[in-house]
Scaffold this motif. Structure first.
Motif, PDB file in Angstrom:
ATOM      1  N   VAL A 154     -19.128  43.240   7.764  1.00 36.48           N
ATOM      2  CA  VAL A 154     -19.080  42.981   9.202  1.00 36.48           C
ATOM      3  C   VAL A 154     -17.867  42.107   9.495  1.00 36.48           C
ATOM      4  O   VAL A 154     -17.556  41.185   8.749  1.00 36.48           O
ATOM      5  N   SER A 155     -17.172  42.418  10.590  1.00 37.92           N
ATOM      6  CA  SER A 155     -16.005  41.630  11.003  1.00 37.92           C
ATOM      7  C   SER A 155     -16.264  41.018  12.370  1.00 37.92           C
ATOM      8  O   SER A 155     -16.852  41.656  13.244  1.00 37.92           O
ATOM      9  N   ALA A 156     -15.811  39.782  12.535  1.00 39.33           N
ATOM     10  CA  ALA A 156     -15.895  39.100  13.826  1.00 39.33           C
ATOM     11  C   ALA A 156     -14.494  38.632  14.200  1.00 39.33           C
ATOM     12  O   ALA A 156     -13.781  38.078  13.367  1.00 39.33           O
ATOM     13  N   VAL A 157     -14.103  38.889  15.441  1.00 35.02           N
ATOM     14  CA  VAL A 157     -12.791  38.475  15.938  1.00 35.02           C
ATOM     15  C   VAL A 157     -13.001  37.292  16.877  1.00 35.02           C
ATOM     16  O   VAL A 157     -13.820  37.357  17.804  1.00 35.02           O
ATOM     17  N   VAL A 158     -12.262  36.217  16.618  1.00 34.59           N
ATOM     18  CA  VAL A 158     -12.371  34.978  17.376  1.00 34.59           C
ATOM     19  C   VAL A 158     -10.976  34.550  17.791  1.00 34.59           C
ATOM     20  O   VAL A 158     -10.016  34.713  17.029  1.00 34.59           O
ATOM     21  N   THR A 159     -10.844  33.995  19.004  1.00 32.40           N
ATOM     22  CA  THR A 159      -9.549  33.459  19.424  1.00 32.40           C
ATOM     23  C   THR A 159      -9.289  32.146  18.695  1.00 32.40           C
ATOM     24  O   THR A 159     -10.211  31.539  18.135  1.00 32.40           O
ATOM     25  N   GLY A 160      -8.051  31.697  18.755  1.00 35.44           N
ATOM     26  CA  GLY A 160      -7.705  30.409  18.165  1.00 35.44           C
ATOM     27  C   GLY A 160      -8.439  29.264  18.831  1.00 35.44           C
ATOM     28  O   GLY A 160      -8.560  28.181  18.266  1.00 35.44           O
ATOM     29  N   ALA A 161      -8.947  29.490  20.038  1.00 35.32           N
ATOM     30  CA  ALA A 161      -9.724  28.479  20.757  1.00 35.32           C
ATOM     31  C   ALA A 161     -11.214  28.575  20.428  1.00 35.32           C
ATOM     32  O   ALA A 161     -12.011  27.813  20.948  1.00 35.32           O
ATOM     33  N   LEU A 170     -15.532  34.043  20.768  1.00 33.62           N
ATOM     34  CA  LEU A 170     -15.844  35.307  20.102  1.00 33.62           C
ATOM     35  C   LEU A 170     -15.388  36.461  20.978  1.00 33.62           C
ATOM     36  O   LEU A 170     -15.759  36.560  22.135  1.00 33.62           O
ATOM     37  N   ARG A 171     -14.533  37.328  20.417  1.00 33.14           N
ATOM     38  CA  ARG A 171     -14.004  38.465  21.173  1.00 33.14           C
ATOM     39  C   ARG A 171     -14.660  39.786  20.802  1.00 33.14           C
ATOM     40  O   ARG A 171     -14.696  40.712  21.595  1.00 33.14           O
ATOM     41  N   GLY A 172     -15.163  39.901  19.585  1.00 33.03           N
ATOM     42  CA  GLY A 172     -15.764  41.164  19.200  1.00 33.03           C
ATOM     43  C   GLY A 172     -16.347  41.129  17.805  1.00 33.03           C
ATOM     44  O   GLY A 172     -15.995  40.280  16.993  1.00 33.03           O
ATOM     45  N   VAL A 173     -17.251  42.073  17.556  1.00 34.98           N
ATOM     46  CA  VAL A 173     -17.888  42.228  16.246  1.00 34.98           C
ATOM     47  C   VAL A 173     -17.811  43.705  15.884  1.00 34.98           C
ATOM     48  O   VAL A 173     -18.073  44.568  16.723  1.00 34.98           O
ATOM     49  N   THR A 174     -17.444  43.997  14.638  1.00 33.61           N
ATOM     50  CA  THR A 174     -17.370  45.373  14.157  1.00 33.61           C
ATOM     51  C   THR A 174     -18.340  45.535  12.994  1.00 33.61           C
ATOM     52  O   THR A 174     -18.285  44.770  12.030  1.00 33.61           O
ATOM     53  N   ASP A 177     -27.576  38.044   9.669  1.00 31.18           N
ATOM     54  CA  ASP A 177     -26.952  37.057   8.787  1.00 31.18           C
ATOM     55  C   ASP A 177     -25.466  37.343   8.605  1.00 31.18           C
ATOM     56  O   ASP A 177     -24.638  36.426   8.570  1.00 31.18           O
ATOM     57  N   ALA A 178     -25.118  38.637   8.478  1.00 31.00           N
ATOM     58  CA  ALA A 178     -23.718  39.023   8.286  1.00 31.00           C
ATOM     59  C   ALA A 178     -22.888  38.690   9.522  1.00 31.00           C
ATOM     60  O   ALA A 178     -21.743  38.223   9.404  1.00 31.00           O
ATOM     61  N   ILE A 179     -23.438  38.909  10.703  1.00 31.39           N
ATOM     62  CA  ILE A 179     -22.716  38.596  11.936  1.00 31.39           C
ATOM     63  C   ILE A 179     -22.457  37.093  12.025  1.00 31.39           C
ATOM     64  O   ILE A 179     -21.345  36.651  12.330  1.00 31.39           O
ATOM     65  N   ALA A 219     -22.359  34.932   9.552  1.00 26.28           N
ATOM     66  CA  ALA A 219     -21.407  34.538   8.507  1.00 26.28           C
ATOM     67  C   ALA A 219     -19.984  34.964   8.855  1.00 26.28           C
ATOM     68  O   ALA A 219     -19.028  34.204   8.624  1.00 26.28           O
ATOM     69  N   ALA A 220     -19.812  36.147   9.414  1.00 25.96           N
ATOM     70  CA  ALA A 220     -18.475  36.608   9.805  1.00 25.96           C
ATOM     71  C   ALA A 220     -17.921  35.733  10.919  1.00 25.96           C
ATOM     72  O   ALA A 220     -16.737  35.362  10.913  1.00 25.96           O
ATOM     73  N   TYR A 221     -18.773  35.368  11.877  1.00 22.18           N
ATOM     74  CA  TYR A 221     -18.335  34.475  12.955  1.00 22.18           C
ATOM     75  C   TYR A 221     -17.932  33.119  12.390  1.00 22.18           C
ATOM     76  O   TYR A 221     -16.896  32.567  12.763  1.00 22.18           O
ATOM     77  N   ARG A 222     -18.737  32.575  11.494  1.00 22.20           N
ATOM     78  CA  ARG A 222     -18.414  31.261  10.907  1.00 22.20           C
ATOM     79  C   ARG A 222     -17.094  31.313  10.137  1.00 22.20           C
ATOM     80  O   ARG A 222     -16.311  30.367  10.179  1.00 22.20           O
ATOM     81  N   ASP A 223     -16.853  32.414   9.433  1.00 15.60           N
ATOM     82  CA  ASP A 223     -15.596  32.576   8.708  1.00 15.60           C
ATOM     83  C   ASP A 223     -14.424  32.586   9.691  1.00 15.60           C
ATOM     84  O   ASP A 223     -13.425  31.885   9.491  1.00 15.60           O
ATOM     85  N   ALA A 224     -14.558  33.363  10.752  1.00 17.31           N
ATOM     86  CA  ALA A 224     -13.487  33.439  11.749  1.00 17.31           C
ATOM     87  C   ALA A 224     -13.307  32.097  12.446  1.00 17.31           C
ATOM     88  O   ALA A 224     -12.179  31.653  12.686  1.00 17.31           O
TER      89      ALA A 224
END
Length: 136
Positions: free
Chosen positions: A53-60, A63-67, A86-88, A90-95
């Motif tokens: 799972v991928s999460a896209v986050v701005t530098g600020a 959260l912009r999106g989840v794939t 859980d994957a979502i 974790a991906a958000y926390r990583d981003a």
């Protein structure tokens, strides 16, 4: 900004001591740099991943999106859906960790001149008396 407003020899102030004009100019220049850095962070994006799972986050930190790749999780299986949740997270926390690092790198040099920024126990980009986080 070549003048030091705290120059005991006068710093451009004919009366000697603190030159408020130079101090205000420095503060205004620093504020402009801070606004520009914040705009860069809002435009920048980082991607975190976990279990496919991928999460896209701005530098600020927005959260912009989840794939979620097709076929990775079974929508009819409760355990698989729990794993997806859980994957979502974790991906958000990583981003978000990458976004926080980016913010620290961009705002760190500016924060040094603002006294309270970056104090022990405070989040990067937070100001004393204001809620933590990047979005001042």
């Amino acid at each position: 900004m070549s003048q030091n407003p705290f120059d005991p020899a006068g710093g451009g102030n004919p009366m000697g001591g603190l030159d408020m004009g130079a101090l205000l100019q420095q503060a205004q220049a620093m504020q402009e740099q801070l606004v520009a850095a914040q705009a860069e962070l809002e435009a920048a994006e980082v991607t975190g991943t976990a279990m496919g799972v991928s999460a896209v986050v701005t530098g600020a930190g927005e959260l912009r999106g989840v794939t979620i790749p097709a076929g990775t999780f079974d929508g009819g299986d409760a355990e698989s859906l729990e794993d997806l949740g859980d994957a979502i997270v974790a991906a958000y926390r990583d981003a978000r960790a990458q976004a926080d690092q980016m913010a620290a790198e961009k705002l760190g040099p500016l924060a040094g001149g603002l006294g309270g920024l970056g104090a022990p126990g405070q989040e990067p980009g937070s100001m004393p008396g204001l809620p933590g986080g990047i979005g001042f």
